[in-house]
Design an enzyme around this catalytic site. Structure first.
Site, PDB file in Angstrom:
ATOM      1  CG  ASP A  67      72.623  82.528 -67.776  1.00  0.00           C
ATOM      2  OD1 ASP A  67      72.829  83.172 -66.735  1.00  0.00           O
ATOM      3  OD2 ASP A  67      72.433  81.296 -67.783  1.00  0.00           O
ATOM      4  CG  ASN A 136      68.379  70.424 -69.254  1.00  0.00           C
ATOM      5  OD1 ASN A 136      69.307  71.058 -68.764  1.00  0.00           O
ATOM      6  ND2 ASN A 136      67.449  70.983 -70.014  1.00  0.00           N
ATOM      7  CG  HIS A 138      70.645  74.286 -68.660  1.00  0.00           C
ATOM      8  ND1 HIS A 138      69.283  74.215 -68.448  1.00  0.00           N
ATOM      9  CD2 HIS A 138      71.123  75.084 -67.662  1.00  0.00           C
ATOM     10  CE1 HIS A 138      68.970  74.933 -67.376  1.00  0.00           C
ATOM     11  NE2 HIS A 138      70.058  75.457 -66.886  1.00  0.00           N
ATOM     12  CD  GLU A 143      67.591  74.686 -71.785  1.00  0.00           C
ATOM     13  OE1 GLU A 143      68.117  73.695 -71.243  1.00  0.00           O
ATOM     14  OE2 GLU A 143      66.626  75.301 -71.300  1.00  0.00           O
TER      15      GLU A 143
HETATM   16  C1  GLP Z   1      69.696  78.395 -64.538  1.00  0.00           C
HETATM   17  C2  GLP Z   1      70.981  79.082 -64.973  1.00  0.00           C
HETATM   18  C3  GLP Z   1      72.162  78.140 -64.944  1.00  0.00           C
HETATM   19  C4  GLP Z   1      72.180  77.367 -63.644  1.00  0.00           C
HETATM   20  C5  GLP Z   1      70.921  76.543 -63.543  1.00  0.00           C
HETATM   21  C6  GLP Z   1      70.873  75.673 -62.320  1.00  0.00           C
HETATM   22  O1  GLP Z   1      68.982  77.814 -65.559  1.00  0.00           O
HETATM   23  N1  GLP Z   1      70.886  79.632 -66.285  1.00  0.00           N
HETATM   24  O2  GLP Z   1      73.364  78.891 -65.117  1.00  0.00           O
HETATM   25  O3  GLP Z   1      73.316  76.549 -63.574  1.00  0.00           O
HETATM   26  O4  GLP Z   1      69.830  77.441 -63.515  1.00  0.00           O
HETATM   27  O5  GLP Z   1      70.285  76.350 -61.247  1.00  0.00           O
HETATM   28  P1  GLP Z   1      70.306  75.879 -59.773  1.00  0.00           P
HETATM   29  O6  GLP Z   1      71.684  76.143 -59.259  1.00  0.00           O
HETATM   30  O7  GLP Z   1      69.291  76.750 -59.069  1.00  0.00           O
HETATM   31  O8  GLP Z   1      69.942  74.443 -59.754  1.00  0.00           O
END
Ligand code: GLP
Length: 240
Positions: A67, A136, A138, A143
């Site tokens: 993404d 959440n 995702h 989402e």
């Molecule tokens: C973002 C990314 C996700 C990732 C998530 C969790 O929103 N789009 O791919 O898994 O953050 O991030 P973190 O690893 O910093 O908790």
């Protein structure tokens, strides 16, 4: 799902790096699906160390990231392209031309997303997809919603995700309200999936995924439909 509960973040990172490294060793021209966020940073560090030590070769590897924020310039330090260059690509012997991140400045987002899905197919599909998880549930930026989208698409970000990701920006107002994200189809078509989960904040999402039920309100639960998923988490995430 194959589950590894590691003592802490560092053990989780080393375990995940071993899994990804084994895929590269067995198939030096493999296609990796990659994730951003703070969770995989340690794993990328381990992979870069293996590369530096001459134990792992990225010369033939292709990558597709999950993404990217939209709109955002690739040169913006908050962009996922910038993150990947800094945390992995600049530290290994990969050909940067073989690394792909959705274009956060694409004038036609639908065309950008459709071309991305086609490019992944043309590359032979993803051999191993690395995932993190949002608080959440995702994955990528898919989402929780009444319906999930199969194809790569533009996604509006939820308040909770904007809030969670605001720690990387000077304020929540600076966080882009949209992102381009691989949809559920390219993720689920990956031959193998590894999901990294660290910290107490992810406990509820992890437990729900491991319970085996499937709900679009927690997109990670869809992984229960995939036949080759490895979950690598730490004790904080597992025990809450
Ligand atoms: C973002 C990314 C996700 C990732 C998530 C969790 O929103 N789009 O791919 O898994 O953050 O991030 P973190 O690893 O910093 O908790």
């Amino acid at each position: 799902m194959k589950l590894y509960v590691c003592k802490n973040y560092d053990e989780m990172s080393a375990k995940a790096a071993d899994v990804v490294a084994s895929v590269i060793t067995l198939k030096p021209d493999c296609v990796l699906g990659l994730a951003t966020g703070s969770t995989p940073v340690g794993m990328y560090k381990c992979l870069a160390e293996m590369n530096k030590a001459g134990k792992l070769d990225f010369a033939g590897v292709k990558t597709y990231n999950l993404d990217e924020y939209y709109p955002i310039k690739a040169s913006d330090p908050q962009s996922y392209r910038y993150f990947m260059n800094k945390n992995l690509f600049n530290n290994i012997n990969i050909d940067i031309e073989n690394t792909h991140v959705l274009n956060g400045e694409a004038p036609d987002t639908d065309a950008e997303c459709a071309a991305y899905d086609k490019a992944i197919e043309a590359a032979g599909g993803i051999d191993i997809q690395v995932l993190g998880i949002g608080n959440n549930g995702h994955i990528g930026f898919n989402e929780p919603a009444d319906e999930l989208v199969a194809a790569t698409h533009v996604q509006g970000l939820t308040e909770s995700t904007i809030e969670a990701n605001s720690r990387f920006f000077s304020s929540a107002d600076e966080v882009p309200k949209h992102a381009l994200t691989m949809g559920m189809a390219p993720i689920m078509k990956a031959k193998r999936i590894i999901i990294l989960i660290s910290g107490k904040g992810k406990h509820a999402a992890l437990k729900e995924m491991l319970s085996g039920g499937i709900t679009t309100k927690n997109p990670a639960t869809i992984l229960n439909l995939h036949s080759d998923v490895t979950v690598v988490c730490d004790e904080d995430a597992y025990n809450g």
